[in-house]
Design a protein around this motif. Structure first.
Motif, PDB file in Angstrom:
ATOM      1  N   GLY A  37      13.694  66.617  48.613  1.00 21.12           N
ATOM      2  CA  GLY A  37      12.869  66.277  47.459  1.00 21.12           C
ATOM      3  C   GLY A  37      12.453  67.502  46.672  1.00 21.12           C
ATOM      4  O   GLY A  37      11.637  67.431  45.763  1.00 21.12           O
ATOM      5  N   ASN A  38      13.023  68.652  47.060  1.00 20.26           N
ATOM      6  CA  ASN A  38      12.789  69.920  46.346  1.00 20.26           C
ATOM      7  C   ASN A  38      11.328  70.351  46.375  1.00 20.26           C
ATOM      8  O   ASN A  38      10.787  70.881  45.402  1.00 20.26           O
ATOM      9  CB  ASN A  38      13.281  69.825  44.901  1.00 20.26           C
ATOM     10  CG  ASN A  38      13.794  71.163  44.397  1.00 20.26           C
ATOM     11  OD1 ASN A  38      14.296  71.978  45.171  1.00 20.26           O
ATOM     12  ND2 ASN A  38      13.644  71.397  43.112  1.00 20.26           N
ATOM     13  N   VAL A  39      10.670  70.124  47.516  1.00 26.98           N
ATOM     14  CA  VAL A  39       9.310  70.599  47.733  1.00 26.98           C
ATOM     15  C   VAL A  39       9.381  71.936  48.471  1.00 26.98           C
ATOM     16  O   VAL A  39      10.000  72.034  49.540  1.00 26.98           O
ATOM     17  CB  VAL A  39       8.482  69.583  48.543  1.00 26.98           C
ATOM     18  CG1 VAL A  39       7.106  70.150  48.875  1.00 26.98           C
ATOM     19  CG2 VAL A  39       8.337  68.276  47.770  1.00 26.98           C
ATOM     20  N   MET A  48       2.108  88.943  44.167  1.00 26.31           N
ATOM     21  CA  MET A  48       2.091  87.486  44.311  1.00 26.31           C
ATOM     22  C   MET A  48       1.945  86.806  42.952  1.00 26.31           C
ATOM     23  O   MET A  48       2.640  85.838  42.648  1.00 26.31           O
ATOM     24  CB  MET A  48       0.947  87.055  45.224  1.00 26.31           C
ATOM     25  CG  MET A  48       1.177  87.288  46.703  1.00 26.31           C
ATOM     26  SD  MET A  48      -0.246  86.767  47.725  1.00 26.31           S
ATOM     27  CE  MET A  48      -0.195  84.970  47.536  1.00 26.31           C
ATOM     28  N   ALA A  49       1.037  87.313  42.147  1.00 27.63           N
ATOM     29  CA  ALA A  49       0.816  86.733  40.816  1.00 27.63           C
ATOM     30  C   ALA A  49       2.073  86.826  39.962  1.00 27.63           C
ATOM     31  O   ALA A  49       2.445  85.875  39.259  1.00 27.63           O
ATOM     32  CB  ALA A  49      -0.349  87.444  40.126  1.00 27.63           C
ATOM     33  N   GLU A  50       2.759  87.959  40.037  1.00 26.26           N
ATOM     34  CA  GLU A  50       3.966  88.163  39.233  1.00 26.26           C
ATOM     35  C   GLU A  50       5.108  87.248  39.679  1.00 26.26           C
ATOM     36  O   GLU A  50       5.815  86.672  38.861  1.00 26.26           O
ATOM     37  CB  GLU A  50       4.392  89.626  39.314  1.00 26.26           C
ATOM     38  CG  GLU A  50       3.409  90.589  38.656  1.00 26.26           C
ATOM     39  CD  GLU A  50       3.701  92.041  38.980  1.00 26.26           C
ATOM     40  OE1 GLU A  50       4.582  92.301  39.844  1.00 26.26           O
ATOM     41  OE2 GLU A  50       3.055  92.922  38.374  1.00 26.26           O
ATOM     42  N   ARG A  51       5.269  87.111  40.972  1.00 27.04           N
ATOM     43  CA  ARG A  51       6.408  86.357  41.495  1.00 27.04           C
ATOM     44  C   ARG A  51       6.273  84.857  41.286  1.00 27.04           C
ATOM     45  O   ARG A  51       7.272  84.142  41.225  1.00 27.04           O
ATOM     46  CB  ARG A  51       6.602  86.655  42.977  1.00 27.04           C
ATOM     47  CG  ARG A  51       7.011  88.090  43.237  1.00 27.04           C
ATOM     48  CD  ARG A  51       7.535  88.260  44.646  1.00 27.04           C
ATOM     49  NE  ARG A  51       7.666  89.653  45.000  1.00 27.04           N
ATOM     50  CZ  ARG A  51       8.318  90.087  46.069  1.00 27.04           C
ATOM     51  NH1 ARG A  51       8.887  89.219  46.877  1.00 27.04           N
ATOM     52  NH2 ARG A  51       8.381  91.378  46.344  1.00 27.04           N
ATOM     53  N   PHE A  52       5.048  84.358  41.212  1.00 25.21           N
ATOM     54  CA  PHE A  52       4.857  82.919  41.059  1.00 25.21           C
ATOM     55  C   PHE A  52       4.670  82.494  39.609  1.00 25.21           C
ATOM     56  O   PHE A  52       4.378  81.332  39.337  1.00 25.21           O
ATOM     57  CB  PHE A  52       3.672  82.451  41.902  1.00 25.21           C
ATOM     58  CG  PHE A  52       3.979  82.341  43.364  1.00 25.21           C
ATOM     59  CD1 PHE A  52       4.789  81.327  43.836  1.00 25.21           C
ATOM     60  CD2 PHE A  52       3.480  83.262  44.262  1.00 25.21           C
ATOM     61  CE1 PHE A  52       5.098  81.218  45.181  1.00 25.21           C
ATOM     62  CE2 PHE A  52       3.774  83.168  45.610  1.00 25.21           C
ATOM     63  CZ  PHE A  52       4.593  82.148  46.072  1.00 25.21           C
ATOM     64  N   ALA A  53       4.852  83.395  38.683  1.00 18.93           N
ATOM     65  CA  ALA A  53       4.620  83.077  37.275  1.00 18.93           C
ATOM     66  C   ALA A  53       5.536  81.965  36.765  1.00 18.93           C
ATOM     67  O   ALA A  53       5.191  81.237  35.838  1.00 18.93           O
ATOM     68  CB  ALA A  53       4.783  84.331  36.418  1.00 18.93           C
ATOM     69  N   ASP A  54       6.719  81.822  37.383  1.00 14.85           N
ATOM     70  CA  ASP A  54       7.691  80.840  36.876  1.00 14.85           C
ATOM     71  C   ASP A  54       7.740  79.563  37.715  1.00 14.85           C
ATOM     72  O   ASP A  54       8.675  78.778  37.583  1.00 14.85           O
ATOM     73  CB  ASP A  54       9.086  81.465  36.813  1.00 14.85           C
ATOM     74  CG  ASP A  54       9.613  81.851  38.188  1.00 14.85           C
ATOM     75  OD1 ASP A  54       8.809  81.852  39.141  1.00 14.85           O
ATOM     76  OD2 ASP A  54      10.818  82.138  38.302  1.00 14.85           O
ATOM     77  N   THR A  55       6.756  79.339  38.557  1.00 11.83           N
ATOM     78  CA  THR A  55       6.804  78.168  39.442  1.00 11.83           C
ATOM     79  C   THR A  55       5.870  77.043  39.003  1.00 11.83           C
ATOM     80  O   THR A  55       5.682  76.075  39.717  1.00 11.83           O
ATOM     81  CB  THR A  55       6.438  78.556  40.894  1.00 11.83           C
ATOM     82  OG1 THR A  55       5.082  79.033  40.921  1.00 11.83           O
ATOM     83  CG2 THR A  55       7.378  79.606  41.441  1.00 11.83           C
ATOM     84  N   VAL A  56       5.296  77.161  37.820  1.00  9.05           N
ATOM     85  CA  VAL A  56       4.282  76.206  37.390  1.00  9.05           C
ATOM     86  C   VAL A  56       4.801  74.772  37.380  1.00  9.05           C
ATOM     87  O   VAL A  56       4.050  73.825  37.650  1.00  9.05           O
ATOM     88  CB  VAL A  56       3.720  76.601  36.007  1.00  9.05           C
ATOM     89  CG1 VAL A  56       4.793  76.529  34.931  1.00  9.05           C
ATOM     90  CG2 VAL A  56       2.527  75.734  35.643  1.00  9.05           C
ATOM     91  N   ASP A  57       6.091  74.553  37.087  1.00  2.37           N
ATOM     92  CA  ASP A  57       6.626  73.195  37.005  1.00  2.37           C
ATOM     93  C   ASP A  57       7.264  72.731  38.307  1.00  2.37           C
ATOM     94  O   ASP A  57       7.751  71.609  38.397  1.00  2.37           O
ATOM     95  CB  ASP A  57       7.671  73.125  35.881  1.00  2.37           C
ATOM     96  CG  ASP A  57       7.057  73.362  34.516  1.00  2.37           C
ATOM     97  OD1 ASP A  57       5.910  72.924  34.310  1.00  2.37           O
ATOM     98  OD2 ASP A  57       7.705  73.993  33.671  1.00  2.37           O
ATOM     99  N   LYS A  58       7.276  73.583  39.319  1.00  4.54           N
ATOM    100  CA  LYS A  58       7.908  73.228  40.581  1.00  4.54           C
ATOM    101  C   LYS A  58       6.931  72.518  41.519  1.00  4.54           C
ATOM    102  O   LYS A  58       5.719  72.641  41.389  1.00  4.54           O
ATOM    103  CB  LYS A  58       8.457  74.483  41.263  1.00  4.54           C
ATOM    104  CG  LYS A  58       9.602  75.142  40.512  1.00  4.54           C
ATOM    105  CD  LYS A  58      10.116  76.359  41.262  1.00  4.54           C
ATOM    106  CE  LYS A  58      11.275  77.012  40.522  1.00  4.54           C
ATOM    107  NZ  LYS A  58      11.774  78.222  41.226  1.00  4.54           N
ATOM    108  N   LYS A  59       7.499  71.788  42.476  1.00  5.18           N
ATOM    109  CA  LYS A  59       6.688  71.174  43.519  1.00  5.18           C
ATOM    110  C   LYS A  59       6.527  72.197  44.644  1.00  5.18           C
ATOM    111  O   LYS A  59       7.415  72.345  45.490  1.00  5.18           O
ATOM    112  CB  LYS A  59       7.356  69.909  44.047  1.00  5.18           C
ATOM    113  CG  LYS A  59       7.460  68.787  43.024  1.00  5.18           C
ATOM    114  CD  LYS A  59       8.149  67.578  43.636  1.00  5.18           C
ATOM    115  CE  LYS A  59       8.271  66.437  42.640  1.00  5.18           C
ATOM    116  NZ  LYS A  59       8.978  65.269  43.227  1.00  5.18           N
ATOM    117  N   SER A  60       5.428  72.909  44.626  1.00  7.50           N
ATOM    118  CA  SER A  60       5.225  73.977  45.592  1.00  7.50           C
ATOM    119  C   SER A  60       3.867  73.865  46.270  1.00  7.50           C
ATOM    120  O   SER A  60       2.880  73.451  45.662  1.00  7.50           O
ATOM    121  CB  SER A  60       5.336  75.350  44.923  1.00  7.50           C
ATOM    122  OG  SER A  60       6.635  75.571  44.422  1.00  7.50           O
TER     123      SER A  60
END
Length: 268
Positions: free
Chosen positions: A99-101, A133-145
């Motif tokens: 489910g791409n989580v 951490m802040a830099e690496r997760f900048a592009d995950t806003v639309d992901k199921k994480s």
């Protein structure tokens, strides 16, 4: 479908494997994320987890220090371990579920005793780690994480036993709180505990070994966190307050970790 995920700084998985087995039997999470396993990958007690019904394991360990692991009842489709600050510390492990989580398990550096990066390399490392951490997760806003772990920061006034007395104590200083806020803002992470249990209610997940009676003194801090991206906010909050648990009783077990396990049941 529901999924129960638990995060726990175990402070040596081999030393406390009996506590882990007890917890798995009593609470039966679908996924257990551990920090400070303090062993190499091939020293991880896999057989005990397999016997308990958790045969799917991802480990990022090192000898005697740090180390993180994820144990799951069901298979996952991918795993990865990232390094931070150009160091070989084993402080991150991630898996991708059906489910791409995505689940990210972190052990953020504690930071030593002196909250001044100019004189304390450990504190400087902690701030640099959180910046990455802040830099690496900048592009995950639309992901199921889902992000869990011992993040070693108690960010809010009521996440510590005394806001005033701990403002200059590592884990609750303004600069650490600011760094954590940047991580949250870059991705829109949802701090599930405080969504479900707002302040001014006190929440603690860690109590020092120094207290003779940790429960009586109750000088705790909320260092262990479960966050989700906006795409999973509804799933994380669907179960209400009862879906989130700090297992304080485990802090009183024989030879315990100084951290309590923390669980969340999501309605995926």
């Amino acid at each position: 479908m529901t999924m129960k995920i638990t995060t726990w700084n175990i402070n040596s998985v081999r030393l406390r494997i009996g506590l882990v087995e007890r917890f798995l039997k009593e609470e039966s999470p679908d996924i257990l994320c551990l920090q400070e396993i303090k062993c190499l990958n091939d020293q991880f007690p896999r057989k005990a987890f397999e016997k308990a019904g958790y045969p799917h394991i991802a480990v990022h360990g090192q000898k005697g220090y740090h180390g993180v692991a994820i144990a799951s009842r069901t298979p996952f489709e991918e795993e990865r371990a990232d390094q931070f600050c150009s160091k070989e510390d084993c402080r991150h492990i991630a898996i991708r579920l059906k489910g791409n989580v995505h689940i990210h398990n972190f052990y953020v550096p504690a930071g030593g005793d002196e909250p001044d990066p100019a004189v304390n390399d450990k504190f400087a490392h902690k701030l640099d780690f959180m910046t990455e951490m802040a830099e690496r997760f900048a592009d995950t806003v639309d992901k199921k994480s889902i992000l869990v772990g011992d993040l070693n920061v108690a960010p809010r006034e009521h996440d510590v036993w005394s806001h005033k007395q701990l403002l200059k104590v590592v884990s609750h200083t303004p600069v650490e709180v600011e760094h954590m806020a940047r991580i949250i803002e870059r991705t829109g992470w949802v701090d599930v505990a405080r969504e479900l249990i707002p302040e001014p209610e006190k929440l603690y997940t860690w109590w020092s070994y120094r207290a003779k009676d940790w429960k009586a003194s109750n000088r705790g801090r909320r260092l262990d966190h479960i966050w989700v991206t906006p795409a999973l906010k509804k799933a994380a909050l669907a179960g209400g307050r009862d879906a989130y648990t700090i297992h304080e009783d485990a802090r009183s077990w024989e030879k315990p970790s100084d951290h309590a396990p923390v669980s969340l049941t999501l309605a995926l």
